[in-house]
Scaffold this motif. Sequence first.
Motif, PDB file in Angstrom:
ATOM      1  N   PHE A 138       0.845  -1.197   0.000  1.00 32.08           N
ATOM      2  CA  PHE A 138       0.000   0.000   0.000  1.00 32.08           C
ATOM      3  C   PHE A 138       0.880   1.246   0.000  1.00 32.08           C
ATOM      4  N   ASP A 139       0.275   2.361  -0.397  1.00 32.19           N
ATOM      5  CA  ASP A 139       0.991   3.638  -0.453  1.00 32.19           C
ATOM      6  C   ASP A 139       0.702   4.512   0.757  1.00 32.19           C
ATOM      7  N   ILE A 140      -0.516   4.375   1.297  1.00 32.84           N
ATOM      8  CA  ILE A 140      -0.945   5.289   2.351  1.00 32.84           C
ATOM      9  C   ILE A 140      -1.944   4.577   3.259  1.00 32.84           C
ATOM     10  N   TRP A 146     -11.467   7.242  16.307  1.00 30.46           N
ATOM     11  CA  TRP A 146     -10.501   6.915  17.373  1.00 30.46           C
ATOM     12  C   TRP A 146     -10.334   5.421  17.600  1.00 30.46           C
ATOM     13  N   LEU A 147     -11.366   4.640  17.282  1.00 30.31           N
ATOM     14  CA  LEU A 147     -11.305   3.196  17.475  1.00 30.31           C
ATOM     15  C   LEU A 147     -10.175   2.550  16.680  1.00 30.31           C
ATOM     16  N   THR A 148      -9.838   3.138  15.536  1.00 33.76           N
ATOM     17  CA  THR A 148      -8.833   2.531  14.652  1.00 33.76           C
ATOM     18  C   THR A 148      -7.513   3.301  14.629  1.00 33.76           C
ATOM     19  N   TYR A 149      -7.405   4.392  15.384  1.00 37.34           N
ATOM     20  CA  TYR A 149      -6.156   5.151  15.364  1.00 37.34           C
ATOM     21  C   TYR A 149      -4.961   4.311  15.827  1.00 37.34           C
ATOM     22  N   PRO A 150      -5.082   3.503  16.916  1.00 37.08           N
ATOM     23  CA  PRO A 150      -3.923   2.676  17.294  1.00 37.08           C
ATOM     24  C   PRO A 150      -3.492   1.711  16.189  1.00 37.08           C
ATOM     25  N   ALA A 151      -4.461   1.172  15.450  1.00 38.70           N
ATOM     26  CA  ALA A 151      -4.122   0.280  14.334  1.00 38.70           C
ATOM     27  C   ALA A 151      -3.387   1.050  13.245  1.00 38.70           C
ATOM     28  N   GLY A 152      -3.855   2.253  12.955  1.00 45.09           N
ATOM     29  CA  GLY A 152      -3.199   3.079  11.950  1.00 45.09           C
ATOM     30  C   GLY A 152      -1.775   3.432  12.341  1.00 45.09           C
ATOM     31  N   ILE A 153      -1.579   3.754  13.618  1.00 44.70           N
ATOM     32  CA  ILE A 153      -0.235   4.073  14.111  1.00 44.70           C
ATOM     33  C   ILE A 153       0.690   2.866  13.972  1.00 44.70           C
ATOM     34  N   HIS A 154       0.205   1.682  14.367  1.00 41.96           N
ATOM     35  CA  HIS A 154       1.016   0.469  14.270  1.00 41.96           C
ATOM     36  C   HIS A 154       1.394   0.191  12.811  1.00 41.96           C
ATOM     37  N   ALA A 155       0.435   0.346  11.907  1.00 39.07           N
ATOM     38  CA  ALA A 155       0.714   0.128  10.482  1.00 39.07           C
ATOM     39  C   ALA A 155       1.759   1.112   9.973  1.00 39.07           C
ATOM     40  N   LYS A 156       1.711   2.341  10.463  1.00 42.72           N
ATOM     41  CA  LYS A 156       2.711   3.340  10.061  1.00 42.72           C
ATOM     42  C   LYS A 156       4.088   2.973  10.604  1.00 42.72           C
ATOM     43  N   GLN A 157       4.139   2.523  11.846  1.00 40.67           N
ATOM     44  CA  GLN A 157       5.423   2.141  12.447  1.00 40.67           C
ATOM     45  C   GLN A 157       6.051   0.965  11.705  1.00 40.67           C
ATOM     46  N   VAL A 158       5.208   0.035  11.272  1.00 39.85           N
ATOM     47  CA  VAL A 158       5.695  -1.150  10.562  1.00 39.85           C
ATOM     48  C   VAL A 158       6.168  -0.813   9.156  1.00 39.85           C
ATOM     49  N   SER A 159       5.391   0.000   8.466  1.00 42.38           N
ATOM     50  CA  SER A 159       5.612   0.217   7.029  1.00 42.38           C
ATOM     51  C   SER A 159       6.375   1.485   6.684  1.00 42.38           C
ATOM     52  N   GLY A 160       6.314   2.473   7.577  1.00 44.63           N
ATOM     53  CA  GLY A 160       6.907   3.771   7.255  1.00 44.63           C
ATOM     54  C   GLY A 160       6.064   4.594   6.308  1.00 44.63           C
ATOM     55  N   LYS A 161       4.852   4.097   5.995  1.00 44.82           N
ATOM     56  CA  LYS A 161       3.970   4.828   5.078  1.00 44.82           C
ATOM     57  C   LYS A 161       3.188   5.915   5.830  1.00 44.82           C
ATOM     58  N   PRO A 162       2.813   6.992   5.141  1.00 45.95           N
ATOM     59  CA  PRO A 162       2.095   8.088   5.811  1.00 45.95           C
ATOM     60  C   PRO A 162       0.709   7.666   6.298  1.00 45.95           C
ATOM     61  N   LEU A 163       0.289   8.315   7.380  1.00 42.93           N
ATOM     62  CA  LEU A 163      -0.990   8.004   8.021  1.00 42.93           C
ATOM     63  C   LEU A 163      -1.950   9.180   7.904  1.00 42.93           C
ATOM     64  N   CYS A 164      -3.128   8.910   7.358  1.00 50.70           N
ATOM     65  CA  CYS A 164      -4.239   9.867   7.364  1.00 50.70           C
ATOM     66  C   CYS A 164      -5.267   9.358   8.371  1.00 50.70           C
ATOM     67  N   ILE A 165      -5.724  10.228   9.251  1.00 49.76           N
ATOM     68  CA  ILE A 165      -6.811   9.828  10.139  1.00 49.76           C
ATOM     69  C   ILE A 165      -8.049  10.644   9.805  1.00 49.76           C
ATOM     70  N   GLU A 416      -2.579  12.612  -2.280  1.00 49.20           N
ATOM     71  CA  GLU A 416      -1.458  12.970  -3.142  1.00 49.20           C
ATOM     72  C   GLU A 416      -0.594  14.052  -2.485  1.00 49.20           C
ATOM     73  N   ARG A 417      -1.231  15.000  -1.841  1.00 55.39           N
ATOM     74  CA  ARG A 417      -0.455  16.036  -1.131  1.00 55.39           C
ATOM     75  C   ARG A 417       0.363  15.407  -0.018  1.00 55.39           C
ATOM     76  N   THR A 418      -0.249  14.496   0.732  1.00 47.76           N
ATOM     77  CA  THR A 418       0.444  13.846   1.846  1.00 47.76           C
ATOM     78  C   THR A 418       1.620  13.009   1.358  1.00 47.76           C
ATOM     79  N   LEU A 419       1.441  12.375   0.213  1.00 48.79           N
ATOM     80  CA  LEU A 419       2.494  11.544  -0.372  1.00 48.79           C
ATOM     81  C   LEU A 419       3.552  12.374  -1.098  1.00 48.79           C
ATOM     82  N   GLY A 420       3.286  13.670  -1.269  1.00 52.76           N
ATOM     83  CA  GLY A 420       4.209  14.527  -2.016  1.00 52.76           C
ATOM     84  C   GLY A 420       4.131  14.340  -3.507  1.00 52.76           C
TER      85      GLY A 420
END
Length: 422
Positions: A138-140, A146-165, A416-420
């Motif tokens: 995935f790209d992003i 709020w229920l899924t924010y911890p999951a999003g954070i973990h996915a970002k830590q694992v992948s290094g991909k940007p997180l949109c909430i 697209e803005r978030t991904l640059g």
Amino acid sequence: MKVLMFGWEYPPHVFGGLATANFGISEGLHAQGDVDITLCLPHPFGDESQHAARIIAMNAVPIAWRDVDYDYVKNRVGNIMSPDLYYKLRDHIYADFNYMNVNDLGCMEFAGGYPGNLHEEINNYSIIAGVVARAEEFDIIHAHDWLTYPAGIHAKQVSGKPLCIHVHATDFDRSRGKVNPTVYSIEKNGMDWADCIMCVSELTRQTVINQYHQDPRKCFTVHNAVYPLKPEYADIPRPDHSGGERVVTFLGRITMQKGPEYFVEAANMVLHRTHNVRFCMAGSGDMMDSMIYLAAERGISDRFHFPGFMRGKEVYECLKGSDVYVMPSVSEPFGISPLEAMQCGTPSIISWQSGCAEILHNCIKVDYWDIHALADAIYSICSNDSLFHYLQDEGKKEVDQITWIKVGAWIRELYERTLGWR
């Protein structure tokens, strides 16, 4: 563009507005033609539409190794997820989670909805997100509420991909200021980690900036929308109440946030002017009993109806059977229901304290606490046919232009803005 999306509920299993918004956003993004969504849900039932998103059942994702044969996996989870995906995910287990309450497939069970152990399920969901983020391309990342924010954070830590909430509500909305510190902490942590924060209204955006101390440059307003009525809903006839009793409806969770007591008090004032109106409070919630008692105390029980929780076709039958829809919310991040009512040709009254007040013009707006203004508005629509038909016609025209496809285009631009990329 590939999106890893974390959601909590999805039609046809609707527990609140989050399911409707998640579906609309997914469909709007899919309509852009180049957005592929993988949507993670804690407890899908197998009958969810996968037209816009490929669904991963988090309760069928192994976090502990089990040596199970293909036919057994297919028999156990084949109705909600492909057995092949189960084995693919099994190869990306990153720790020994046998100490957790896993089943014979090495998976965690979820109750679905909002159970008493909700915080435990949120934590379990985030653990499973680590397996998914290691296995998927995935790209992003896009995490809903709020229920899924911890999951999003973990996915970002694992992948290094940007997180949109996506902030569909904050605890300031749900609690009328009596904020739960645990929920606030989860919300703020999600916002701190996010590269882009999408807020369902400018009202919510200002709450995020001022109460959660976020950089305004990464906070964007993304208003919700509404989908065209399904043919089976569009074909529901509207009864003609002219010359007879008018019907005024409140439809939503009967909780402090929605301001149901203001609806009852305004109804009482209207019924001092005319007895030619009936009031309907559809929904369920922790204030339902007290609202029944309040109607009895005001002596208007014979004019009040409490049909309970509604879903699917029942909602549209109720809206089309109403002459006025009222949403007196104390703090409403957006509020899709007035759009649905106006779509059905039902004139609407909304509070200025709702996000949808920012984009709706052909409705009446009052302060939630001003029961005199609310009663005047209800009485005016019920007694003035010209006003009724004006709001009916112009409201429907307006809402028909508020589409999820436009929302999807804006979200895609924010990706697209978030991904640059632009």
